[in-house]
Structure formats: C-alpha cells, structure tokens
Design a protein around this motif. Sequence first.
Motif, PDB file in Angstrom:
ATOM      1  N   TRP A   1      33.930 -88.573 -38.730  1.00  0.00           N
ATOM      2  CA  TRP A   1      33.978 -89.765 -39.556  1.00  0.00           C
ATOM      3  C   TRP A   1      32.693 -89.851 -40.385  1.00  0.00           C
ATOM      4  O   TRP A   1      31.618 -89.501 -39.910  1.00  0.00           O
TER       5      TRP A   1
ATOM      6  N   LEU B   1      29.549 -95.300 -43.187  1.00  0.00           N
ATOM      7  CA  LEU B   1      29.421 -96.121 -44.388  1.00  0.00           C
ATOM      8  C   LEU B   1      28.298 -97.144 -44.241  1.00  0.00           C
ATOM      9  O   LEU B   1      27.551 -97.403 -45.179  1.00  0.00           O
ATOM     10  N   ASP B   2      28.199 -97.730 -43.034  1.00  0.00           N
ATOM     11  CA  ASP B   2      27.209 -98.782 -42.828  1.00  0.00           C
ATOM     12  C   ASP B   2      26.970 -98.967 -41.330  1.00  0.00           C
ATOM     13  O   ASP B   2      27.808 -98.619 -40.502  1.00  0.00           O
TER      14      ASP B   2
ATOM     15  N   ASP C   1      25.758-102.282 -39.030  1.00  0.00           N
ATOM     16  CA  ASP C   1      25.382-103.698 -39.125  1.00  0.00           C
ATOM     17  C   ASP C   1      24.259-104.045 -38.150  1.00  0.00           C
ATOM     18  O   ASP C   1      23.792-103.199 -37.386  1.00  0.00           O
TER      19      ASP C   1
ATOM     20  N   SER D   1      30.377 -98.806 -39.442  1.00  0.00           N
ATOM     21  CA  SER D   1      31.519 -98.840 -40.347  1.00  0.00           C
ATOM     22  C   SER D   1      31.760 -97.396 -40.759  1.00  0.00           C
ATOM     23  O   SER D   1      30.882 -96.757 -41.342  1.00  0.00           O
TER      24      SER D   1
ATOM     25  N   MET E   1      34.569 -94.046 -42.065  1.00  0.00           N
ATOM     26  CA  MET E   1      35.761 -93.682 -42.832  1.00  0.00           C
ATOM     27  C   MET E   1      36.058 -92.205 -42.582  1.00  0.00           C
ATOM     28  O   MET E   1      35.150 -91.370 -42.595  1.00  0.00           O
TER      29      MET E   1
ATOM     30  N   GLN F   1      39.634 -96.626 -42.280  1.00  0.00           N
ATOM     31  CA  GLN F   1      38.340 -97.163 -41.882  1.00  0.00           C
ATOM     32  C   GLN F   1      38.375 -97.639 -40.435  1.00  0.00           C
ATOM     33  O   GLN F   1      39.420 -98.024 -39.918  1.00  0.00           O
ATOM     34  N   LYS F   2      37.201 -97.620 -39.819  1.00  0.00           N
ATOM     35  CA  LYS F   2      37.052 -98.004 -38.420  1.00  0.00           C
ATOM     36  C   LYS F   2      35.749 -98.788 -38.321  1.00  0.00           C
ATOM     37  O   LYS F   2      34.718 -98.352 -38.806  1.00  0.00           O
ATOM     38  N   ASP F   3      35.813 -99.963 -37.680  1.00  0.00           N
ATOM     39  CA  ASP F   3      34.637-100.830 -37.591  1.00  0.00           C
ATOM     40  C   ASP F   3      34.337-101.288 -36.164  1.00  0.00           C
ATOM     41  O   ASP F   3      33.551-102.206 -35.970  1.00  0.00           O
ATOM     42  N   ASP F   4      34.935-100.653 -35.148  1.00  0.00           N
ATOM     43  CA  ASP F   4      34.813-101.166 -33.783  1.00  0.00           C
ATOM     44  C   ASP F   4      33.962-100.296 -32.859  1.00  0.00           C
ATOM     45  O   ASP F   4      33.924-100.530 -31.655  1.00  0.00           O
TER      46      ASP F   4
ATOM     47  N   LYS G   1      30.413 -99.135 -31.443  1.00  0.00           N
ATOM     48  CA  LYS G   1      29.016 -99.559 -31.348  1.00  0.00           C
ATOM     49  C   LYS G   1      28.138 -98.375 -30.978  1.00  0.00           C
ATOM     50  O   LYS G   1      28.519 -97.556 -30.151  1.00  0.00           O
TER      51      LYS G   1
END
Length: 124
Positions: free
Chosen positions: A58, A61-62, A64, A70, A72, A78-81, A83
């Motif tokens: 992957w 992208l970012d 947080d 974040s 892709m 996209q995947k945001d989960d 940590k």
Amino acid sequence: MIKGRPCKVVDCSKSKPGKHGSAKLNYTGIDLFTDNKLQDINPAHAMVDTPIVSRKEWQVLDIDDDGFLSLMNDDGDQKDDLKLGDDKVAADVQERFANDEELIVTILSAVNEERIVSVKQATN
C-alpha cells in the motif's frame, strides 16, 4: 496456529510413542503480530489449524496525529483503519514520512489482524 495465534513455526520435534500413547509433536513458533514465542504439544496424528496469511503493498498517503495511516493500493482502494505500532518498522515509517518521502508499506494480514512488516521508497 499455536494457542489460537497465527505463528511462524521455527522448531518442531517429535517424541517417541509411549507404552499407552501415540507420538507427540512439540511445536515452537513466533507470533506474527506480537513476536512472542509460543509452544504447543499435539499428538502426531492430530490436525493443526493453519492461518491464511497475505501480504499486500500500500502507498502511504498520510499519517494522522493518532498514528493512523491513510493508505491506497494499486487499484485505488483506500484504507484508513491501520494504526502504526511501536516497533522499528513503525518508527522508520514515521521518520521517512516526516522527511517527505513517498513510501510503500507491506502489510501482513491473518486472522483479522494486520501489521506493517516492511517499508520502501516508492518508485514512479
């Protein structure tokens, strides 16, 4: 699987059958997600569960403030989960991302758990 955890088996030994029982196999493995060493003993004829393990790459992208990535993949999903953990790879990801490098991370998935196992610079 050793004691319900996905593991990489690093040692396996077999004991001789006893007077009233079958041979036993002693497995030693390293947990894929916690790096803990686990051991288990099973009869030689017993079935052992094997986890389905996958590796996917992957693009980062970012990251947080809470340490969630974040990401892709090549298909644009996209995947945001996910940590960041506390290991060396996570520290390397944070440091390289802070230096504005475009990164590709390899994520290991098994039994509804995920972990970043490697990071490399993206090539365009």
